[in-house]
Design a protein around this motif. Structure first.
Motif, PDB file in Angstrom:
ATOM      1  N   GLU A 127       0.860  -1.184   0.000  1.00 30.24           N
ATOM      2  CA  GLU A 127       0.000   0.000   0.000  1.00 30.24           C
ATOM      3  C   GLU A 127       0.892   1.229   0.000  1.00 30.24           C
ATOM      4  N   PRO A 128       0.907   2.026  -1.081  1.00 29.95           N
ATOM      5  CA  PRO A 128       1.774   3.207  -1.120  1.00 29.95           C
ATOM      6  C   PRO A 128       1.270   4.319  -0.219  1.00 29.95           C
ATOM      7  N   GLU A 129       2.185   4.918   0.537  1.00 28.92           N
ATOM      8  CA  GLU A 129       1.898   6.071   1.398  1.00 28.92           C
ATOM      9  C   GLU A 129       2.923   7.142   1.059  1.00 28.92           C
ATOM     10  N   TRP A 130       2.461   8.271   0.537  1.00 28.44           N
ATOM     11  CA  TRP A 130       3.374   9.316   0.092  1.00 28.44           C
ATOM     12  C   TRP A 130       3.975  10.046   1.286  1.00 28.44           C
ATOM     13  N   ILE A 131       5.317  10.125   1.329  1.00 29.06           N
ATOM     14  CA  ILE A 131       6.032  10.812   2.390  1.00 29.06           C
ATOM     15  C   ILE A 131       6.854  11.937   1.764  1.00 29.06           C
ATOM     16  N   ALA A 132       6.670  13.163   2.229  1.00 28.19           N
ATOM     17  CA  ALA A 132       7.431  14.290   1.700  1.00 28.19           C
ATOM     18  C   ALA A 132       8.914  14.116   2.007  1.00 28.19           C
ATOM     19  N   GLU A 133       9.743  14.628   1.131  1.00 28.02           N
ATOM     20  CA  GLU A 133      11.200  14.487   1.270  1.00 28.02           C
ATOM     21  C   GLU A 133      11.675  14.918   2.647  1.00 28.02           C
ATOM     22  N   ASP A 134      11.223  16.089   3.109  1.00 23.13           N
ATOM     23  CA  ASP A 134      11.742  16.625   4.373  1.00 23.13           C
ATOM     24  C   ASP A 134      11.138  15.943   5.605  1.00 23.13           C
ATOM     25  N   LYS A 135      10.165  15.058   5.410  1.00 22.92           N
ATOM     26  CA  LYS A 135       9.550  14.343   6.533  1.00 22.92           C
ATOM     27  C   LYS A 135      10.084  12.924   6.695  1.00 22.92           C
ATOM     28  N   ARG A 136      10.998  12.506   5.809  1.00 23.17           N
ATOM     29  CA  ARG A 136      11.479  11.130   5.881  1.00 23.17           C
ATOM     30  C   ARG A 136      12.150  10.795   7.215  1.00 23.17           C
ATOM     31  N   PRO A 137      13.048  11.636   7.756  1.00 21.62           N
ATOM     32  CA  PRO A 137      13.659  11.267   9.040  1.00 21.62           C
ATOM     33  C   PRO A 137      12.631  11.110  10.163  1.00 21.62           C
ATOM     34  N   LEU A 138      11.623  11.986  10.199  1.00 25.23           N
ATOM     35  CA  LEU A 138      10.590  11.885  11.232  1.00 25.23           C
ATOM     36  C   LEU A 138       9.757  10.625  11.037  1.00 25.23           C
ATOM     37  N   TYR A 139       9.409  10.352   9.806  1.00 26.03           N
ATOM     38  CA  TYR A 139       8.672   9.123   9.472  1.00 26.03           C
ATOM     39  C   TYR A 139       9.434   7.888   9.947  1.00 26.03           C
ATOM     40  N   HIS A 140      10.746   7.863   9.687  1.00 29.44           N
ATOM     41  CA  HIS A 140      11.551   6.713  10.060  1.00 29.44           C
ATOM     42  C   HIS A 140      11.698   6.604  11.576  1.00 29.44           C
ATOM     43  N   ALA A 141      11.851   7.755  12.244  1.00 26.24           N
ATOM     44  CA  ALA A 141      11.946   7.739  13.707  1.00 26.24           C
ATOM     45  C   ALA A 141      10.677   7.174  14.330  1.00 26.24           C
ATOM     46  N   ALA A 142       9.532   7.532  13.749  1.00 27.15           N
ATOM     47  CA  ALA A 142       8.259   7.034  14.271  1.00 27.15           C
ATOM     48  C   ALA A 142       8.175   5.519  14.163  1.00 27.15           C
ATOM     49  N   LEU A 143       8.602   4.973  13.037  1.00 25.50           N
ATOM     50  CA  LEU A 143       8.564   3.523  12.862  1.00 25.50           C
ATOM     51  C   LEU A 143       9.535   2.821  13.810  1.00 25.50           C
ATOM     52  N   ALA A 144      10.738   3.400  13.957  1.00 27.99           N
ATOM     53  CA  ALA A 144      11.722   2.796  14.856  1.00 27.99           C
ATOM     54  C   ALA A 144      11.232   2.825  16.298  1.00 27.99           C
TER      55      ALA A 144
END
Length: 309
Positions: free
Chosen positions: A173-190
């Motif tokens: 399921e694709p979920e669009w993540i803005a370029e500048d939000k990638r580190p925050l997105y990854h921190a949330a998953l971790a």
């Protein structure tokens, strides 16, 4: 079931030759999934014995070659190396002329968006960041787990449809993540997934110490219900002695942990403080009970900061 609207056939990628640079746990599983969708894995790179075993299990008959040769053979290349290694790999491949114009270059790092692929973009590659929000085992079961798995997708706007189509072809399921939000997105998953494993492993060790023969059997239904409640209700699902303000019980916990598992005390205190803050903010923890509880957490039960370490 995949509920994402299927792309128009004209937006679907053609059948592609697929290469994998970095035969860790992720790359072979994604390549195997793409193979099920009709693409053709043609090469992979991997030097460790574990990498070779994974490639043999998930991509039988696919040759293991050097990274530059993977790019030479494949139209779609999966860069599935550790986050910290990705920028140097991309730069090196671009500087040595391994990247071809029109080649789809896909990395699976959660931390980075498409911009990390800029050196390859300047060489004419088509950059895509497709991060599966899934934990991988390096076994064939990973291919099955991709069904319904969310992918964090970042790509230039003109490649968005192609990126989403590839994810859908892998069952995701694709979920669009803005370029500048990638580190925050990854921190949330971790924060959610990686730390969960640590907490569960610690809980199992403590249950064994307490004499429980099958801690996995005991924890399974409890943790499954807690996860389901949290996903459905968020903070409203908080329960237990911290959320209730049972300072005496929490003090007893800390005392037992200090005696039997001192390495777990700091983690317990940190999570209890975070839980107390959220329970207070959502009206679950009564302010009159919070004072004693927070005092226990601050003093580590014996009235000194040193005891809480």
């Amino acid at each position: 079931m995949n509920t994402t609207p299927q792309p128009d056939p004209k937006d679907r990628p053609a059948r592609l030759t697929v290469g994998v640079v970095g035969a860790g746990r992720v790359g072979p599983a994604l390549a195997a999934s793409l193979q099920l969708a009709g693409h053709r894995p043609v090469a992979a790179s991997g030097v460790s014995d574990a990498s070779r075993r994974r490639a043999a299990a998930l991509l039988p008959d696919v040759p293991l070659v050097a990274p530059a040769e993977v790019l030479e053979r494949a139209e779609l290349v999966l860069l599935t190396v550790p986050d910290d290694a990705l920028p140097g790999l991309v730069t090196g491949l671009a500087e040595t002329g391994a990247v071809r114009p029109g080649q789809l270059l896909v990395h699976t790092s959660g931390r980075y968006g498409a911009r990390v692929l800029d050196p390859a973009l300047r060489a004419g590659a088509l950059p895509l960041a497709l991060h599966p929000a899934m934990t991988f085992t390096g076994t064939p079961v990973d291919v099955q787990r991709l069904a319904g798995c969310s992918f964090g997708v970042t790509a230039p706007e003109e490649l968005r449809l192609a990126a989403e189509a590839l994810v859908i072809e892998m069952g995701g399921e694709p979920e669009w993540i803005a370029e500048d939000k990638r580190p925050l997105y990854h921190a949330a998953l971790a924060l959610g997934a990686n730390h969960l494993i640590t907490l569960v492993a610690q809980s199992m060790e403590l249950l064994r110490t307490a004499g429980v023969d099958a801690p996995d059997r005991m924890l399974g239904p409890l943790l499954g219900a807690a996860l389901d409640n949290a996903l459905r209700s968020g903070d409203a699902a908080l329960t237990g002695p911290v959320a209730r303000g049972d300072a005496g019980t929490v003090a007893a916990h800390i005392g037992e942990l200090r005696e039997h598992a001192p390495q777990a005390v700091a983690g317990y205190l940190a999570m209890a403080r975070a839980t107390a803050d959220r329970a207070l903010a959502h009206g679950l923890l009564k302010p009159e009970l919070a004072e004693d509880l927070l005092g226990v957490l601050a003093n580590g039960t014996n009235g000194t900061e040193g005891d809480a370490r």
